[in-house]
Design an enzyme around this catalytic site. Structure first.
Site, PDB file in Angstrom:
ATOM      1  N   HIS A  34      -9.030  -8.185  -9.152  1.00  0.00           N
ATOM      2  CA  HIS A  34      -8.182  -8.489 -10.318  1.00  0.00           C
ATOM      3  C   HIS A  34      -9.040  -8.824 -11.536  1.00  0.00           C
ATOM      4  CE1 HIS A  34      -4.041  -8.465  -8.581  1.00  0.00           C
ATOM      5  NE2 HIS A  34      -4.739  -8.589  -7.470  1.00  0.00           N
ATOM      6  N   THR A  35     -10.237  -8.259 -11.574  1.00  0.00           N
ATOM      7  CA  THR A  35     -11.121  -8.454 -12.730  1.00  0.00           C
ATOM      8  C   THR A  35     -11.090  -7.242 -13.650  1.00  0.00           C
ATOM      9  OG1 THR A  35     -12.937  -7.612 -11.390  1.00  0.00           O
ATOM     10  CG2 THR A  35     -12.723  -9.998 -11.529  1.00  0.00           C
ATOM     11  N   GLY A 123      -4.680   0.094   0.855  1.00  0.00           N
ATOM     12  CA  GLY A 123      -5.538  -0.562  -0.133  1.00  0.00           C
ATOM     13  C   GLY A 123      -6.920   0.066  -0.196  1.00  0.00           C
ATOM     14  N   LEU A 124      -7.062   1.272   0.346  1.00  0.00           N
ATOM     15  CA  LEU A 124      -8.365   1.947   0.367  1.00  0.00           C
ATOM     16  C   LEU A 124      -8.395   3.112  -0.619  1.00  0.00           C
ATOM     17  CD1 LEU A 124      -8.968   1.785   4.225  1.00  0.00           C
ATOM     18  CD2 LEU A 124      -9.794   0.217   2.446  1.00  0.00           C
ATOM     19  N   SER A 125      -7.371   3.168  -1.468  1.00  0.00           N
ATOM     20  CA  SER A 125      -7.356   4.080  -2.606  1.00  0.00           C
ATOM     21  C   SER A 125      -7.227   5.556  -2.236  1.00  0.00           C
ATOM     22  CB  SER A 125      -8.612   3.859  -3.462  1.00  0.00           C
ATOM     23  OG  SER A 125      -8.430   4.461  -4.696  1.00  0.00           O
ATOM     24  N   SER A 126      -6.268   5.848  -1.375  1.00  0.00           N
ATOM     25  CA  SER A 126      -5.972   7.253  -1.105  1.00  0.00           C
ATOM     26  C   SER A 126      -5.443   7.940  -2.360  1.00  0.00           C
ATOM     27  CB  SER A 126      -4.952   7.377   0.031  1.00  0.00           C
ATOM     28  OG  SER A 126      -3.679   6.909  -0.367  1.00  0.00           O
ATOM     29  N   SER A 127      -4.793   7.176  -3.242  1.00  0.00           N
ATOM     30  CA  SER A 127      -4.214   7.791  -4.447  1.00  0.00           C
ATOM     31  C   SER A 127      -5.318   8.313  -5.369  1.00  0.00           C
ATOM     32  CB  SER A 127      -3.295   6.815  -5.185  1.00  0.00           C
ATOM     33  OG  SER A 127      -3.981   5.658  -5.588  1.00  0.00           O
ATOM     34  N   ASP A 176     -10.694   2.378  -9.086  1.00  0.00           N
ATOM     35  CA  ASP A 176     -10.602   3.331  -7.975  1.00  0.00           C
ATOM     36  C   ASP A 176     -11.137   4.707  -8.363  1.00  0.00           C
ATOM     37  OD1 ASP A 176      -9.291   1.142  -7.054  1.00  0.00           O
ATOM     38  OD2 ASP A 176      -7.328   2.106  -6.857  1.00  0.00           O
ATOM     39  N   TYR A 228       1.951  -8.002  -8.894  1.00  0.00           N
ATOM     40  CA  TYR A 228       0.820  -7.499  -9.679  1.00  0.00           C
ATOM     41  C   TYR A 228       1.092  -7.691 -11.168  1.00  0.00           C
ATOM     42  CZ  TYR A 228      -2.688  -4.154 -11.407  1.00  0.00           C
ATOM     43  OH  TYR A 228      -3.735  -3.558 -12.067  1.00  0.00           O
TER      44      TYR A 228
HETATM   45  P1  ADP Z   1      -3.653   3.488  -1.803  1.00  0.00           P
HETATM   46  O1  ADP Z   1      -4.190   4.194  -3.005  1.00  0.00           O
HETATM   47  O2  ADP Z   1      -4.225   2.130  -1.643  1.00  0.00           O
HETATM   48  O3  ADP Z   1      -3.767   4.273  -0.545  1.00  0.00           O
HETATM   49  P2  ADP Z   1      -1.228   3.842  -3.272  1.00  0.00           P
HETATM   50  O4  ADP Z   1       0.157   3.325  -3.112  1.00  0.00           O
HETATM   51  O5  ADP Z   1      -1.908   3.639  -4.563  1.00  0.00           O
HETATM   52  O6  ADP Z   1      -2.090   3.271  -2.053  1.00  0.00           O
HETATM   53  O7  ADP Z   1      -1.229   5.414  -3.022  1.00  0.00           O
HETATM   54  C1  ADP Z   1      -0.653   5.948  -1.857  1.00  0.00           C
HETATM   55  C2  ADP Z   1       0.201   7.153  -2.240  1.00  0.00           C
HETATM   56  O8  ADP Z   1      -0.646   8.234  -2.683  1.00  0.00           O
HETATM   57  C3  ADP Z   1       0.957   7.723  -1.076  1.00  0.00           C
HETATM   58  O9  ADP Z   1       2.180   7.034  -0.887  1.00  0.00           O
HETATM   59  C4  ADP Z   1       1.184   9.157  -1.538  1.00  0.00           C
HETATM   60  O10 ADP Z   1       2.234   9.224  -2.474  1.00  0.00           O
HETATM   61  C5  ADP Z   1      -0.089   9.469  -2.283  1.00  0.00           C
HETATM   62  N1  ADP Z   1      -1.096  10.134  -1.419  1.00  0.00           N
HETATM   63  C6  ADP Z   1      -2.349   9.719  -1.138  1.00  0.00           C
HETATM   64  N2  ADP Z   1      -2.987  10.585  -0.311  1.00  0.00           N
HETATM   65  C7  ADP Z   1      -2.113  11.594  -0.077  1.00  0.00           C
HETATM   66  C8  ADP Z   1      -2.160  12.807   0.710  1.00  0.00           C
HETATM   67  N3  ADP Z   1      -3.244  13.139   1.424  1.00  0.00           N
HETATM   68  N4  ADP Z   1      -1.067  13.592   0.715  1.00  0.00           N
HETATM   69  C9  ADP Z   1       0.044  13.259   0.016  1.00  0.00           C
HETATM   70  N5  ADP Z   1       0.141  12.150  -0.716  1.00  0.00           N
HETATM   71  C10 ADP Z   1      -0.910  11.310  -0.778  1.00  0.00           C
HETATM   72 MG    MG Z   2      -3.932   3.583  -5.008  1.00  0.00          MG
END
Ligand code: ADP
Ligand code: MG
Length: 387
Positions: A34-35, A123-127, A176, A228
């Site tokens: 949160h920085t 929380g590992l930044s898949s987005s 991220d 948040y």
């Molecule tokens: P985090 O970034 O911590 O994993 P977020 O809520 O920011 O959590 O992002 C998760 C969202 O990103 C998922 O709900 C989905 O909408 C999207 N996402 C991430 N990776 C994929 C993927 N491989 N295929 C489809 N959607 C994805």
């Molecule tokens: Mg994310």
């Protein structure tokens, strides 16, 4: 190889070969939570877990996306991409060419197939991994040349932030996307959110008999977005009352006296977390550079206590992960990410890792929590072309 899986998904969906496959990593933040929106410092590493995209440009304006983790094919003309359109996961893909076009780059439609190996929503930044893999693909497919150096990569990171904030409508501070595009193998990325300056900090634990354990608590808590926003509002209120440009300007020395000017105890605690956390990032960098891992472990613990007590963003699962990891021999541990669920990290002697994992699992079972997932990670490389 998930590069193969993404290419195969592309072929079966679109009936031709992709031009190439690109990937980008998830991240964990070592310290500095949160920085980012307080013009502060943070210290993420890129994970070995990556999201792969196979892609091919189109002559027309159409964006077509499919994901092994999605729910079918999504099609949208680039000219019709807008806040909330497309909805759901495809926004993280279509938002990227949209943002690049808004930034002035000549971008047309494209076909994209995704296979992600970053746990979603942990929380590992898949987005950001998804956005940045698409961004890397777009840079090559449309000859934007944004991957060749830090300046281009920083530009691409900003476009990915724009995609997430504006099209996916998720607030995010930028850490991220910077980690996914600027991190380097064997290093943590010191990111100064005041001016965007970055530095590579050596982070090779195996050379010192240590390892970094990630515990995905799999805890699900409601109201995360609202919390948040509330924390951001509190920080802004503290900035106004203190008459500073940002909490970054408040020195850690003489902090309590400075905070006594604030109108409530809640504001005092929120500001105390941010100011002391920024100082802990600086101390952690110094400790890492001198291989003082005991000190790093203690900074992890102080950071966790600050998030639990002052910023109030921890939950029982995260506290349990931290306490049980330390009880089993971790040098330190802390929740990482935005809070209210997600993951914790623990700095462990490499030979103690299995015992720490078992102890954490048992502690979760004893409290009736969902069984956590845990795995060792090393500092990995940034987004790039795979083939
Ligand atoms: P985090 O970034 O911590 O994993 P977020 O809520 O920011 O959590 O992002 C998760 C969202 O990103 C998922 O709900 C989905 O909408 C999207 N996402 C991430 N990776 C994929 C993927 N491989 N295929 C489809 N959607 C994805
Ligand atoms: Mg994310």
């Amino acid at each position: 190889m998930t590069a193969d899986a993404a290419a195969l998904l592309f072929r079966t969906t679109f009936g031709s070969d992709p031009t190439g496959v690109w990937s980008a990593p998830g991240r964990v933040n070592l310290i500095g939570e949160h920085t980012d929106y307080n013009s502060g410092l943070c210290l993420p590493i890129a994970l070995p877990h990556r999201t792969f995209v196979a892609a091919k440009p189109r002559e027309d304006d159409l964006v077509r996306v499919v994901s092994a983790q999605g729910d079918g094919l999504v099609e949208v003309p680039l000219a019709e991409v807008a806040p909330g359109r497309p909805g759901g996961w495809a926004a993280y893909v279509a938002g990227v060419p949209w943002a690049l076009r808004r930034a002035g780059y000549a971008v047309t439609g494209l076909d994209v197939a995704v296979d992600g190996r970053v746990p979603l929503g942990a929380g590992l930044s898949s987005s950001a991994a998804l956005e940045c893999a698409v961004g890397a693909a777009a840079s090559d497919l449309f000859h934007l040349d944004l991957l060749a150096g830090d300046v281009g990569r920083t530009t691409l990171a900003a476009a990915c932030v724009d995609a997430e904030n504006t099209i996916a409508q998720a607030p995010t501070g930028g850490m991220d996307q910077s980690a996914a595009l600027l991190a380097s193998e064997g290093h943590a990325l010191l990111l100064d959110c005041r001016d965007g300056h970055t530095e590579q900090v050596p982070f090779d634990l195996s050379a010192h008999g240590l390892a970094l354990l990630v515990v995905d608590t799999r805890a699900q808590h409601a109201l995360v977005d609202g919390q948040y926003a509330q924390r951001r509002d509190s920080c802004e209120a503290a900035v106004r009352e203190l008459g500073v440009a940002s909490l970054r300007e408040v020195p850690a020395e003489g902090l309590e006296e400075r905070l006594s000017a604030l109108s409530s105890d809640v504001l005092r605690r929120r500001a105390r977390h941010v100011v002391t956390e920024i100082s802990r990032v600086q101390q952690a960098v110094t400790s890492l550079r001198s291989n003082d891992f005991r000190a790093v472990g203690e900074l992890f613990l102080a950071s966790h206590a600050s998030m639990r007590d002052d910023f109030e963003i921890s939950v029982a699962e995260l506290d349990t992960a931290v306490e049980s990891a330390v009880a089993a021999g971790a040098l330190g541990a802390r929740m990482t990410g935005g809070g209210f669920g997600g993951s914790a990290i623990a700095l462990v002697p490499a030979d103690r890792a299995p015992a720490v994992q078992a102890t954490v699992r048992e502690a979760f079972a004893a409290r009736g929590f969902r069984s956590p997932d845990s795995f060792l990670v090393t500092a990995s490389g940034a987004a790039d072309r795979d083939r």
